[in-house]
Structures are given as structure tokens and as C-alpha cells.
Write an enzyme that holds these catalytic residues in place. Structure first.
Site, PDB file in Angstrom:
ATOM      1  N   PHE A  11       0.814  -1.211   0.000  1.00  0.00           N
ATOM      2  CA  PHE A  11       0.000   0.000   0.000  1.00  0.00           C
ATOM      3  C   PHE A  11       0.857   1.275   0.000  1.00  0.00           C
ATOM      4  O   PHE A  11       0.896   2.023  -0.979  1.00  0.00           O
ATOM      5  CB  PHE A  11      -0.947  -0.041   1.206  1.00  0.00           C
ATOM      6  CG  PHE A  11      -1.671   1.241   1.493  1.00  0.00           C
ATOM      7  CD1 PHE A  11      -2.227   2.002   0.465  1.00  0.00           C
ATOM      8  CD2 PHE A  11      -1.817   1.681   2.805  1.00  0.00           C
ATOM      9  CE1 PHE A  11      -2.905   3.184   0.735  1.00  0.00           C
ATOM     10  CE2 PHE A  11      -2.495   2.855   3.084  1.00  0.00           C
ATOM     11  CZ  PHE A  11      -3.027   3.611   2.054  1.00  0.00           C
ATOM     12  N   ASN A  32       8.355  -9.407  -2.290  1.00  0.00           N
ATOM     13  CA  ASN A  32       8.204 -10.858  -2.473  1.00  0.00           C
ATOM     14  C   ASN A  32       6.764 -11.265  -2.743  1.00  0.00           C
ATOM     15  O   ASN A  32       6.456 -12.457  -2.832  1.00  0.00           O
ATOM     16  CB  ASN A  32       8.748 -11.621  -1.261  1.00  0.00           C
ATOM     17  CG  ASN A  32       7.916 -11.422  -0.003  1.00  0.00           C
ATOM     18  OD1 ASN A  32       7.070 -10.523   0.051  1.00  0.00           O
ATOM     19  ND2 ASN A  32       8.155 -12.241   1.006  1.00  0.00           N
ATOM     20  N   LEU A  33       5.865 -10.277  -2.872  1.00  0.00           N
ATOM     21  CA  LEU A  33       4.442 -10.535  -3.152  1.00  0.00           C
ATOM     22  C   LEU A  33       3.851 -11.531  -2.152  1.00  0.00           C
ATOM     23  O   LEU A  33       3.125 -12.467  -2.506  1.00  0.00           O
ATOM     24  CB  LEU A  33       4.245 -11.031  -4.588  1.00  0.00           C
ATOM     25  CG  LEU A  33       4.671 -10.041  -5.682  1.00  0.00           C
ATOM     26  CD1 LEU A  33       4.459 -10.658  -7.066  1.00  0.00           C
ATOM     27  CD2 LEU A  33       3.904  -8.725  -5.562  1.00  0.00           C
ATOM     28  N   ALA A  87       9.185  -2.634   3.482  1.00  0.00           N
ATOM     29  CA  ALA A  87       8.860  -4.058   3.556  1.00  0.00           C
ATOM     30  C   ALA A  87       8.707  -4.507   4.997  1.00  0.00           C
ATOM     31  O   ALA A  87       9.531  -4.183   5.859  1.00  0.00           O
ATOM     32  CB  ALA A  87       9.942  -4.876   2.869  1.00  0.00           C
ATOM     33  N   TYR A 154       4.101  -7.906  16.670  1.00  0.00           N
ATOM     34  CA  TYR A 154       4.358  -6.973  15.569  1.00  0.00           C
ATOM     35  C   TYR A 154       5.003  -5.695  16.095  1.00  0.00           C
ATOM     36  O   TYR A 154       6.009  -5.221  15.543  1.00  0.00           O
ATOM     37  CB  TYR A 154       3.048  -6.644  14.860  1.00  0.00           C
ATOM     38  CG  TYR A 154       3.175  -5.509  13.853  1.00  0.00           C
ATOM     39  CD1 TYR A 154       3.794  -5.717  12.629  1.00  0.00           C
ATOM     40  CD2 TYR A 154       2.690  -4.236  14.146  1.00  0.00           C
ATOM     41  CE1 TYR A 154       3.934  -4.677  11.714  1.00  0.00           C
ATOM     42  CE2 TYR A 154       2.817  -3.196  13.245  1.00  0.00           C
ATOM     43  CZ  TYR A 154       3.435  -3.422  12.028  1.00  0.00           C
ATOM     44  OH  TYR A 154       3.570  -2.390  11.132  1.00  0.00           O
ATOM     45  N   LYS A 158       8.782  -4.147  15.201  1.00  0.00           N
ATOM     46  CA  LYS A 158       9.018  -2.815  14.636  1.00  0.00           C
ATOM     47  C   LYS A 158       9.923  -1.987  15.547  1.00  0.00           C
ATOM     48  O   LYS A 158      10.742  -1.186  15.067  1.00  0.00           O
ATOM     49  CB  LYS A 158       7.693  -2.094  14.401  1.00  0.00           C
ATOM     50  CG  LYS A 158       6.793  -2.765  13.376  1.00  0.00           C
ATOM     51  CD  LYS A 158       7.449  -2.891  12.005  1.00  0.00           C
ATOM     52  CE  LYS A 158       7.435  -1.590  11.230  1.00  0.00           C
ATOM     53  NZ  LYS A 158       7.947  -1.773   9.847  1.00  0.00           N
ATOM     54  N   ILE A 195     -11.309   0.904   7.823  1.00  0.00           N
ATOM     55  CA  ILE A 195     -12.041   1.772   6.890  1.00  0.00           C
ATOM     56  C   ILE A 195     -12.440   1.018   5.634  1.00  0.00           C
ATOM     57  O   ILE A 195     -13.587   1.121   5.167  1.00  0.00           O
ATOM     58  CB  ILE A 195     -11.204   3.021   6.547  1.00  0.00           C
ATOM     59  CG1 ILE A 195     -11.063   3.909   7.786  1.00  0.00           C
ATOM     60  CG2 ILE A 195     -11.841   3.813   5.404  1.00  0.00           C
ATOM     61  CD1 ILE A 195     -10.176   5.118   7.587  1.00  0.00           C
ATOM     62  N   ARG A 218      -8.126   6.150  17.435  1.00  0.00           N
ATOM     63  CA  ARG A 218      -7.026   6.063  16.490  1.00  0.00           C
ATOM     64  C   ARG A 218      -6.793   7.403  15.814  1.00  0.00           C
ATOM     65  O   ARG A 218      -7.723   8.180  15.587  1.00  0.00           O
ATOM     66  CB  ARG A 218      -7.317   5.022  15.393  1.00  0.00           C
ATOM     67  CG  ARG A 218      -7.458   3.585  15.843  1.00  0.00           C
ATOM     68  CD  ARG A 218      -6.110   2.992  16.228  1.00  0.00           C
ATOM     69  NE  ARG A 218      -6.227   1.586  16.587  1.00  0.00           N
ATOM     70  CZ  ARG A 218      -6.495   1.137  17.813  1.00  0.00           C
ATOM     71  NH1 ARG A 218      -6.695   2.015  18.795  1.00  0.00           N
ATOM     72  NH2 ARG A 218      -6.565  -0.155  18.059  1.00  0.00           N
TER      73      ARG A 218
END
Length: 328
Positions: A11, A32-33, A87, A154, A158, A195, A218
Site C-alpha cells: 500500500f 516478495n508478493l 517491507a 508486531y 518494529k 475503513i 485512532r
């Protein structure tokens, strides 16, 4: 300028690649799709960016590969000026189910990029981080000095990647910036975001589903604001070594967001509720003072304006986008 965008079929990455190619830069995309969602959306992203290069003096090359592959990464970065490292294995909920995968891609992949960039003496690495690094709020809005206590694997991955980015700046002198994104949305967004789910369901006459009570809040940041922040860093080194919040102009709770989407499309629909997912943060809210001071970042769209723009885009692109949303 020669630019590498990792995760450039995703995105945010695809919007960056499209923007840079349209403005005459030489863009290489490494992706890498990963079928985290329907790869038809990613393939459409690639073609959109490639078309932009054909309509300008820029160039676009897509390379199918992973940031965890040192050989591919080193070969690509040899001839690159700027790296936009987008990525990642996305998804808080996915990371709860499988914490090993985001660590391998988000941490090991980032380290692979940084080592190659250091050795190639690139001008700058801009790292895509996340508001998920904050976790439990001690105060709001989050500024960059807020403690980082992520509540999902996650978020941990990060934060670890972000720490490596900082260390490569401090120890090796590699110019780096990490941008902590706050829930980015807009055209071609991932189909499993709140959304896009709300819009898709309401467009088909189905009530939007809210996970939890809807009291979670958010920052939702429109994609064009995120792209502008990244574009500034092409030539502006004033934020090298820093971490910056990239958020929006306002904050909204999920219940109100669902109402805004519903009222724009079909006010007659009810709202539905389901169990909340593990690992979701209770609240996020960005203090963007630092980004404003260092790179003149100024978000332009409120959530209500952005939702309207996304709905307008959805209606025009529904023929190709909606079937892929439903498959994901």
C-alpha cells in the site's frame, strides 16, 4: 535520483514508487508478493507505478525477492542513492498467531538492508516504523519520548528494527530516519483495515462490524500526507538519526468512524459488534510537533475529509478492487 523501495508492491510502498517514478526518478521496487492479502491488489499497484514511469521521464523496475535475501539486497543497493524501507510482515493479529514470522522479516530483513546500505554508502535510509511501538499509553498524545511498551509481537518487531536503524546511524554514521506511521489509509489500502472493511460492507448494504466496544481511538493518516513526509526526506537531512511521528490532524473512536462511513453511504444501516482481537492497542494519538519542526510536516486532511475521498475512489475503482477485498 536512484531510489529503492522495499515492499514497493504494498500500500504505502506502491504510492511512494508511483510518486517518485512520476517525478522523474529511477525507481527499483523489491517485493516478495507475500499473500497476506490478495496479491491481485499488489499486482495492480505494480502496474500503476509502472504506468506512472511511462508517463514521465522516470523509470521503474520490479524485482521479485525478499529483504531477507542478502545476495539480492546487496546487488540492488550497490547502485542506489536512497532506500525507502517499507517491507514488513504487517498485521498485529497475524503476529499474535505467529510471532516468529514478523521477527524474521521485520527485524532480520531490516538488518540485511542496513548492512548493505552501510557498505554501499547510500545517502539515506528511511525506515517505516509504526505507532504500535508505543503500546500502553502513559499519556496522550504520544510524543517520541513516550515509553515504548508494545502489546503485540508486531509492535516488538518494529521497535527492534527501529533500534537497529538508530544504532546504524550512531555507530556507523549511516544517515537514517524512522517514521512512526499512525494508521495510514487511502486508495489501494489493505483490504483488512477498518475503513476498507466498513466501506466495503456498507456499499453492499451490510452493516459495518466493530470489534470490541468501539471506544478504541485512532489517528487515521491519509496516504498523501504520508507520501509528502517521505518526499521531504529525499533531500532534507535535518532529521537524520531521528524518529518522527507521522500522524493526522485529529483523533476518532472506532464507533464514530463506523458511523461516519455508514452515514456517507447508507444511514439506514445498523452497526454490528464482535469480539475484540488480542494485541490491538486501546488508543493511539500522535504528537507531530517534532516532525513539524524538523521536516515541516503538516497533515492536510481530517478523517471525515479522508473518508469521503476514499469512498469516492472506491466507487470509481470498485470493479477491480472490491472482488479482491472480498477474497482477502
Amino acid at each position: 535520483m536512484r531510489i529503492l523501495v522495499t515492499g514497493g508492491a504494498g500500500f504505502i510502498g506502491s504510492h511512494l514508487a508511483e510518486s517518485f517514478a512520476r517525478n522523474g526518478h529511477e525507481v527499483t521496487v523489491l517485493d516478495n508478493l507475500e499473500p497476506y492479502y490478495d496479491i491481485g491488489i499488489k499486482q495492480h499497484n505494480v502496474e500503476t507505478a509502472r504506468k506512472a514511469s511511462h508517463e514521465s521521464d522516470g523509470s521503474y523496475e520490479f524485482v521479485h525477492g525478499s529483504v531477507t535475501d542478502p545476495e539480492i539486497v546487496r546487488e540492488l543497493i550497490t547502485d542506489i542513492d536512497i532506500v525507502y524501507h517499507q517491507a514488513a510482515q504487517a498485521g498485529v493479529r497475524t503476529s499474535v498467531e505467529n510471532p516468529t514470522k514478523p521477527n524474521r522479516i521485520n527485524v532480520d530483513g531490516t538488518l540485511t538492508i542496513l548492512e548493505a546500505a552501510r557498505d554501499a554508502d547510500v545517502t539515506r535510509v528511511i525506515n517505516a516504523s509504526s505507532s504500535s511501538v508505543y503500546g500502553k499509553p502513559e499519556y496522550l498524545p504520544y510524543d517520541e519520548e513516550h515509553p515504548t511498551t508494545p502489546v503485540s509481537p508486531y509492535g516488538v518487531s518494529k521497535l527492534a528494527a527501529e533500534s537497529y536503524v538508530r544504532v546504524f546511524n550512531e555507530v556507523y554514521g549511516l544517515p537514517t530516519v524512522s517514521l512512526r506511521y499512525f494508521t495510514v489509509y487511502g486508495p489501494r489500502m489493505r483490504p483488512n483495515m477498518a475503513i476498507s472493511n466498513f466501506v466495503s460492507r456498507c456499499t453492499k448494504g451490510n452493516p459495518p462490524i466493530i470489534y470490541g466496544t468501539g471506544e478504541q481511538t485512532r489517528d487515521f493518516t491519509y496516504i498523501t500526507d504520508v507520501i509528502q513526509a517521505n518526499r521531504t526526506l529525499l533531500t532534507d537531512g535535518g532529521a537524520d538519526g531521528e524518529v518522527l511521528n507521522i500522524g493526522s490532524t485529529d483523533n476518532i473512536d472506532i464507533h464514530t468512524l463506523a458511523e461516519v462511513v455508514r452515514d456517507e453511504i447508507d444511514p439506514s444501516l445498523d452497526l454490528k459488534y464482535a469480539d475484540r482481537h488480542a494485541g490491538d492497542a486501546e488508543h493511539t494519538h500522535a504528537d507531530i510537533t517534532k516532525a513539524s519542526d524538523l521536516i515541516d510536516y503538516e497533515p492536510t486532511l481530517s478523517i471525515r475529509e479522508g473518508v469521503r475521498k476514499f469512498i469516492d475512489w472506491y466507487e470509481v475503482n470498485r470493479e477491480w478492487y472490491e472482488p479482491l477485498v472480498l477474497k482477502s
